[in-house]
Design a protein around this motif. Sequence first.
Motif, PDB file in Angstrom:
ATOM      1  N   HIS A 193       0.768  -1.219   0.114  1.00 16.02           N
ATOM      2  CA  HIS A 193       0.100   0.004   0.003  1.00 16.02           C
ATOM      3  C   HIS A 193       0.857   1.207   0.064  1.00 16.02           C
ATOM      4  O   HIS A 193       0.378   2.288  -0.566  1.00 16.02           O
ATOM      5  CB  HIS A 193      -0.784   0.031   1.146  1.00 16.02           C
ATOM      6  CG  HIS A 193      -1.780  -1.288   1.490  1.00 16.02           C
ATOM      7  ND1 HIS A 193      -2.607  -1.730   0.352  1.00 16.02           N
ATOM      8  CD2 HIS A 193      -1.549  -2.189   2.828  1.00 16.02           C
ATOM      9  CE1 HIS A 193      -2.926  -3.166   1.064  1.00 16.02           C
ATOM     10  NE2 HIS A 193      -2.400  -3.225   1.891  1.00 16.02           N
ATOM     11  N   HIS A 234      -6.676  -1.968  -0.084  1.00 11.86           N
ATOM     12  CA  HIS A 234      -5.568  -1.120  -0.629  1.00 11.86           C
ATOM     13  C   HIS A 234      -5.874   0.271  -0.452  1.00 11.86           C
ATOM     14  O   HIS A 234      -5.147   0.981   0.100  1.00 11.86           O
ATOM     15  CB  HIS A 234      -5.682  -1.523  -2.026  1.00 11.86           C
ATOM     16  CG  HIS A 234      -4.182  -0.808  -2.771  1.00 11.86           C
ATOM     17  ND1 HIS A 234      -2.970  -0.871  -2.063  1.00 11.86           N
ATOM     18  CD2 HIS A 234      -4.106   0.042  -3.829  1.00 11.86           C
ATOM     19  CE1 HIS A 234      -2.452   0.187  -3.020  1.00 11.86           C
ATOM     20  NE2 HIS A 234      -2.991   0.508  -3.886  1.00 11.86           N
ATOM     21  N   HIS A 235      -7.145   0.842  -0.857  1.00  9.49           N
ATOM     22  CA  HIS A 235      -7.263   2.144  -0.946  1.00  9.49           C
ATOM     23  C   HIS A 235      -7.419   2.654   0.479  1.00  9.49           C
ATOM     24  O   HIS A 235      -7.280   3.741   1.179  1.00  9.49           O
ATOM     25  CB  HIS A 235      -8.376   2.839  -1.660  1.00  9.49           C
ATOM     26  CG  HIS A 235      -8.185   2.670  -3.147  1.00  9.49           C
ATOM     27  ND1 HIS A 235      -9.073   2.844  -4.150  1.00  9.49           N
ATOM     28  CD2 HIS A 235      -6.797   2.565  -3.961  1.00  9.49           C
ATOM     29  CE1 HIS A 235      -8.361   2.794  -5.332  1.00  9.49           C
ATOM     30  NE2 HIS A 235      -7.096   2.556  -5.098  1.00  9.49           N
ATOM     31  N   ASN A 279      -6.283   1.350   3.123  1.00  8.68           N
ATOM     32  CA  ASN A 279      -5.010   1.639   3.899  1.00  8.68           C
ATOM     33  C   ASN A 279      -4.070   2.712   3.419  1.00  8.68           C
ATOM     34  O   ASN A 279      -3.440   3.342   4.137  1.00  8.68           O
ATOM     35  CB  ASN A 279      -4.241   0.237   3.624  1.00  8.68           C
ATOM     36  CG  ASN A 279      -4.720  -0.920   4.387  1.00  8.68           C
ATOM     37  OD1 ASN A 279      -5.610  -0.732   5.229  1.00  8.68           O
ATOM     38  ND2 ASN A 279      -4.463  -2.176   4.219  1.00  8.68           N
ATOM     39  N   GLU A 280      -4.086   3.153   2.151  1.00 11.26           N
ATOM     40  CA  GLU A 280      -3.591   4.248   1.674  1.00 11.26           C
ATOM     41  C   GLU A 280      -3.989   5.471   2.235  1.00 11.26           C
ATOM     42  O   GLU A 280      -3.303   6.502   2.835  1.00 11.26           O
ATOM     43  CB  GLU A 280      -3.949   4.305   0.154  1.00 11.26           C
ATOM     44  CG  GLU A 280      -3.202   3.433  -0.800  1.00 11.26           C
ATOM     45  CD  GLU A 280      -3.503   3.876  -2.292  1.00 11.26           C
ATOM     46  OE1 GLU A 280      -3.167   5.170  -2.449  1.00 11.26           O
ATOM     47  OE2 GLU A 280      -3.727   3.070  -3.196  1.00 11.26           O
TER      48      GLU A 280
END
Length: 467
Positions: A217, A245-246, A248-249
Amino acid sequence: MKLYNTMSRKVEDFKPIEDHKVGMYCCGPTVYNFAHIGNLRTYVFEDILRRTLEKNGYKVKHVMNITDVGHLTGDGDDGEDKLEKRSRETGRSVWDIAAFYTEAFMKDTASLNIKRPGVICKATDHINEMIGIVKMLEDGGHTYISGGNVYFSIDTIDDYGKLAKLNLDELKSGARISVDDNKRNPKDFVLWFTNGKFKDQVMVWPSPWGVGYPGWHLECSAMSMKYLGRHFDIHCGGIDAIPVHHTNEIAQSEAATGEKPWVNYWCHGEFLINDKGKMSKSSGEFLTLSVLVEHGYDPLDYRYFCLTGHYRSQLKFSYEALDHARSARQGLNEKVASLKKDVQPDPVLSEKAASYRDAFYDAMSNDLHAPQALAALWSMLKDQDVSDGNKLALLLDMDSILGLGLDAVEAEKAESVPEEVLSLVKERAEAKKNKDFAKSDEIRDRLAAMGWSVKDTPKGPVVAKIV
RNA sequence: GGAGUCGUACCCAAGUGGCCUAAGGGGACGGUCUGCAAAACCGUUUUUUCAUCGGUUCGAAUCCGAUCGACUCCUCCA
């Protein structure tokens, strides 16, 4: 211009941070294998978004990453790096693998008329930036070290999971993945690995926490902020990126800089599915663009196919549906070719022509309703009140968004026809004049066998190569 | 187990309370044209029909409920 924002789950008016400029980051491919056509659907969607923004007068800075490290296989954080795995399987170096599949990806996207992003950045070129973010997080008290790896602690922020609207309590009870004992919270994720499962990992870098490699990430946070700043307009990806993913980003980016929101608009493309469900790269069998080409399709047939559905709806792939798209696109190309032969584009639009143009751009500017835009295009083409010059001008203009390569379609011409064919055509015309239809039909068959078709129009016979 | 999306005429697919007697494309069929074809153009397939059954409403494909079916996410994934 209106855009659906996953964060609000609503269609919103798009307002850029800076006038007339848009910063747009799109999650790129993990280059351990070919992209399948489902992957490519997302890149077509992002290209359409970019083109529509540009048509609306924005200067778009389009950034896309190439993931060449850190993307693990399998569940949790104990999988093997995808590149490393592929390398072990093939006996080629990870760098070779990455270069090879990056090249293949660029070829695929180019053949789909996807505009090349202004910045294409590789994860392995930005290790220092990633380490910088981990340091910021460490300074802010958002990390802990456990089992040799640096983790992000989601309990140090109060809005984890806001994009996906995750309910953390329910998630915990329903978790199916095996619990990683090193984690304080099952949703914590690794920022930096020093203790990977595979000791012979090739791609490692020194860091304050030891030699190792970054979590997946991290790269998108590091590179998007490097090229677009700590706060930018649009972040795109496939819908599958939302929950992990997003999520955690966002967590690590906003925690690192303290700037909220990090991104104003989150745009996600839906899946391409087939009769068995979604296509998955990791499940083994998947359709690539080159498979379609082997079956005789043009990559742009697939692009047209993508345009027939809205990007936020699942689209069902079948060869039958692709055939339909091909027929439609060929019809469009033929129309353009014949228009080009007869007229010059006339950009001075009649009222009627302008109404079709408006319908087209209204549809595209309203959250990229490409199917409606295509309907406007076809209605315009069929409308006899619109002049051919207007039609051609409009088609070429609309194609700046559609990207179907209509500008490259050549005007119909009979020049490159071999002498032999021409004389046969002449002979046939003569036979027809004498009402010797047996002979004229026989010549037509001979021409067909040679790969040429002949059509009798009011202006005389026209020959064309049979495709 | 939890969360969510979807089901539209022969196929794909828009439309999400009245302008829908449902865009557009594809296919098939018919017509015009042609010596016959092809291409082109026109029409039909698409008048109460939008998975099914109920309900709300003056009015529903569009809202609500139930049922059936498909798919996605919660795990790598576009």
